[in-house]
Design a protein around this motif. Structure first.
Motif, short mmCIF file in Angstrom:
data_model
loop_
_atom_site.label_atom_id
_atom_site.label_comp_id
_atom_site.label_asym_id
_atom_site.label_seq_id
_atom_site.Cartn_x
_atom_site.Cartn_y
_atom_site.Cartn_z
N SER A 370 16.74 13.38 7.27
CA SER A 370 17.37 14.62 7.70
C SER A 370 18.19 15.20 6.56
O SER A 370 19.09 14.55 6.02
N LEU A 371 17.87 16.45 6.20
CA LEU A 371 18.53 17.14 5.10
C LEU A 371 19.04 18.49 5.60
O LEU A 371 18.55 19.55 5.20
N PRO A 372 20.03 18.50 6.46
CA PRO A 372 20.43 19.74 7.14
C PRO A 372 21.08 20.79 6.26
O PRO A 372 21.08 21.97 6.61
N VAL A 373 21.67 20.39 5.11
CA VAL A 373 22.37 21.37 4.27
C VAL A 373 21.77 21.46 2.88
O VAL A 373 22.39 22.00 1.96
N LEU A 374 20.56 20.95 2.67
CA LEU A 374 19.93 20.99 1.35
C LEU A 374 19.71 22.44 0.93
O LEU A 374 19.05 23.20 1.62
N GLU A 375 20.27 22.81 -0.25
CA GLU A 375 20.17 24.17 -0.75
C GLU A 375 19.27 24.29 -1.96
O GLU A 375 18.59 25.30 -2.13
N ARG A 376 19.28 23.26 -2.83
CA ARG A 376 18.53 23.34 -4.09
C ARG A 376 17.68 22.09 -4.26
O ARG A 376 18.20 20.97 -4.17
N LEU A 377 16.41 22.30 -4.55
CA LEU A 377 15.47 21.20 -4.72
C LEU A 377 14.80 21.32 -6.08
O LEU A 377 14.23 22.35 -6.43
N PHE A 378 14.90 20.22 -6.87
CA PHE A 378 14.28 20.17 -8.19
C PHE A 378 13.29 19.01 -8.20
O PHE A 378 13.63 17.89 -7.80
N ILE A 379 12.07 19.27 -8.62
CA ILE A 379 11.05 18.23 -8.73
C ILE A 379 10.58 18.19 -10.18
O ILE A 379 10.07 19.18 -10.71
N ARG A 380 10.76 17.04 -10.82
CA ARG A 380 10.36 16.88 -12.22
C ARG A 380 9.16 15.95 -12.26
O ARG A 380 9.29 14.74 -12.10
N LEU A 381 7.99 16.53 -12.45
CA LEU A 381 6.77 15.74 -12.54
C LEU A 381 6.69 15.07 -13.91
O LEU A 381 7.33 15.50 -14.86
N VAL A 419 10.01 23.35 -9.89
CA VAL A 419 9.08 22.27 -10.21
C VAL A 419 8.79 22.32 -11.70
O VAL A 419 8.29 23.34 -12.20
N VAL A 420 9.10 21.23 -12.41
CA VAL A 420 8.92 21.17 -13.86
C VAL A 420 7.70 20.31 -14.19
O VAL A 420 7.40 19.35 -13.50
N ASN A 421 7.00 20.67 -15.25
CA ASN A 421 5.76 20.02 -15.69
C ASN A 421 4.64 20.24 -14.68
O ASN A 421 3.83 19.35 -14.41
N PHE A 422 4.57 21.44 -14.16
CA PHE A 422 3.55 21.80 -13.18
C PHE A 422 2.24 22.10 -13.89
O PHE A 422 2.18 22.92 -14.80
N ARG A 423 1.18 21.40 -13.47
CA ARG A 423 -0.14 21.57 -14.07
C ARG A 423 -1.08 22.41 -13.22
O ARG A 423 -2.05 22.95 -13.72
N GLY A 424 -0.82 22.44 -11.94
CA GLY A 424 -1.70 23.19 -11.05
C GLY A 424 -2.80 22.37 -10.44
O GLY A 424 -3.79 22.93 -9.95
N THR A 425 -2.69 21.03 -10.46
CA THR A 425 -3.69 20.21 -9.78
C THR A 425 -3.59 20.45 -8.28
O THR A 425 -2.58 20.93 -7.76
#
Length: 506
Positions: A370-381, A419-425
């Motif tokens: 449960s992430l009720p107040v999540l505002e910023r999401l960063f995904i580093r591939l 999303v960082v290092n996004f290749r588009g797979t």
């Protein structure tokens, strides 16, 4: 030739000498005897003695370098100027008996602390045997030791009652020595342990500790923390998860930390795969559910499925086991988390016995956390994933199959995704599509492509932007940005250091 510099006013000469490295200031003695008094006065008038210049001891025998430090400390003391900061960085000879600064370091620390120094930093490369900060007085506030042996420290270590910051890096420190030092650090607010290979049990109990770092200490098998004032915790090690095989398990006892807001958790192999032959895992992230800012590697994304078999509780009784392949998943509540960063390996993981579209751990995490107040999401591939397949699925991808619970998740406060290092797979695309459908007030999505060209699955930013613009979105106001790394000026996560990339701990 006329010596025009010597004709300058004394105050101006002293100002010039205070602004140059000590070694160069001392060399002015060759100009005339008058300059000796100038550089000594400049030295004596400064509250900072800094011997960390790489050229300070270049070409000098260890004994001469040590004698220079001794002399400067003595001259400074003779002139009576308060000493606030003392720093020294020297290359210690590895040949036994060749003088490894051990006795000298003890004297330097004692002299600096006696003079009222608030900050003492000693770094010797490689490590040496005999340093002992035990003679320090209570004025010492910050102590940073790098590549230094503490095996000869007499316990309990004295003179550390006023210490507020302690950093041990590549230090030859044992469990007993660490306990002895910490027992006398009642005012400690910051503790950093980096690549201390002899540590097996880390036990920290402090009423004032606000910052704790445990980085690259590979041999740690027990971690116990009782720090109610703790605000920031960084872990790069082997205790991101625990295994029920008691021969290999890491025992974790993380007490209540109501002030904790900033957490970094990364396994030593960071984005590696789980061993499917081991049945039980317990992710460390569930010891710190109150975090507001979190960085988590993909190994820590395992969602626990708690075992109901009471016989399993014979090994450890201070945390429940989590079964990776059980039936009833636990629903974890992280009520304060506002900023999340996921350090991911390849999204192309496939189980040989499962459908190629077997859902990755990231989906389990979002569905059972449960992430009720999540505002910023960063995904580093991963910038160079070992398994970066770009093959397309056998049939059209439909994220309707990405459902693992009785509820449909909604990230109701999420406004920013990067999303960082996004290749588009296709698996990366599926993840982006999954998130866009569940963020009704999203304001911006940023996709930063991988550095370089020609990697499998790479696409030009224009093609990626065209694809993402056609996706179904829960938010009609979401702005889409696709750019190369050099073009990215969007916000970054609070944690911009990635220990799995910068550390090479042996």
């Amino acid at each position: 030739m006329e010596d025009r510099l010597s004709s300058l006013p004394d105050d101006l000469l002293h100002s010039i000498l205070r602004g140059v490295p000590l070694k160069h200031a001392a060399r002015t003695s060759a100009l005339s005897r008058r300059w000796v008094a100038h550089w000594i006065r400049a030295l004596a008038a400064s509250p900072v003695l800094d011997f960390t210049d790489s050229n300070f001891a270049y070409g000098q025998p260890p004994a001469r370098a040590a004698a220079t430090v001794d002399r400067c400390l003595r001259l400074h003391a003779e002139h009576g100027t308060p000493l606030h900061v003392f720093r020294v960085a020297l290359v210690s000879p590895s040949v036994p008996g060749d003088g490894a600064f051990g006795r000298d370091v003890v004297g330097w620390i004692a002299a600096a602390v006696t003079r009222g120094a608030r900050e003492v930093e000693v770094d010797l490369t490689p490590s040496q045997e005999d340093a002992d900060p035990g003679s320090a007085a209570n004025s010492l506030e910050r102590l940073a030791l790098g590549r230094l042996s503490l095996r000869a420290v007499p316990l309990p270590a004295a003179g550390l009652a006023g210490l507020r910051s302690l950093s041990l890096s590549h230090a030859d420190v044992t469990d007993e020595a660490l306990r002895g030092v910490l027992a006398n650090c009642g005012a400690l607010e910051s503790l950093s342990l980096r690549c201390c290979s002899l540590l097996t049990t880390v036990s920290v109990a402090s009423e004032r500790l606000r910052v704790l770092e445990l980085l690259g200490c590979r041999s740690v098998r027990e971690l116990r923390v009782a720090a109610p004032a703790l605000e920031s915790f960084a872990l790069y090690g082997n205790v991101i998860l625990s295994v029920t095989d008691w021969f290999d398990s890491v025992a974790v006892d993380f007490g209540a930390a109501p002030a904790l807001r900033d957490v970094y958790l990364s396994q030593m192999d960071c984005c590696g795969s789980l061993d499917r032959n081991i049945d039980y895992y317990y992710p460390f992230v569930y010891h710190v559910p109150q975090a507001r800012i979190l960085t988590l590697c993909s190994v820590g994304l395992v969602v626990p499925i708690f075992s109901l078999d009471s016989d399993d509780d014979n090994h450890f009784d201070h945390f429940p086991y989590a079964h990776l392949n059980g039936d009833d998943s636990a629903y974890i509540d992280m009520p304060n988390l506002q900023e999340l960063q996921l350090l991911m390996g390849s999204l192309e993981e496939e189980m040989s016995t499962q459908d190629p579209r077997f859902p990755e751990r990231v989906y389990y995490f979002f569905n059972y956390t449960s992430l009720p107040v999540l505002e910023r999401l960063f995904i580093r591939l991963a910038s160079n994933p070992a398994n970066g397949s770009s093959s397309e699925p056998d049939e059209d991808d439909d994220d309707a199959e990405i459902r693992f619970g009785p509820h449909e998740i909604v990230l109701g406060q999420l406004t920013f995704i990067k999303v960082v290092n996004f290749r588009g797979t296709w698996r990366e695309r599926r993840l982006v599509a999954y998130l866009l459908k569940r963020a009704p007030i999203l304001e911006q999505l940023v996709l930063v492509t991988v550095r370089g060209e020609g990697a499998p699955g790479d696409e030009q930013p224009e093609n990626i932007k065209e694809w993402v613009s056609e996706l179904q979105k829960a938010s009609c106001e979401a702005r889409i940005t696709v750019c190369r790394p050099s073009e990215d000026d969007s916000p970054n996560h609070a944690h911009t250091r990635f220990f799995h990339e910068e550390y090479c701990c042996t």
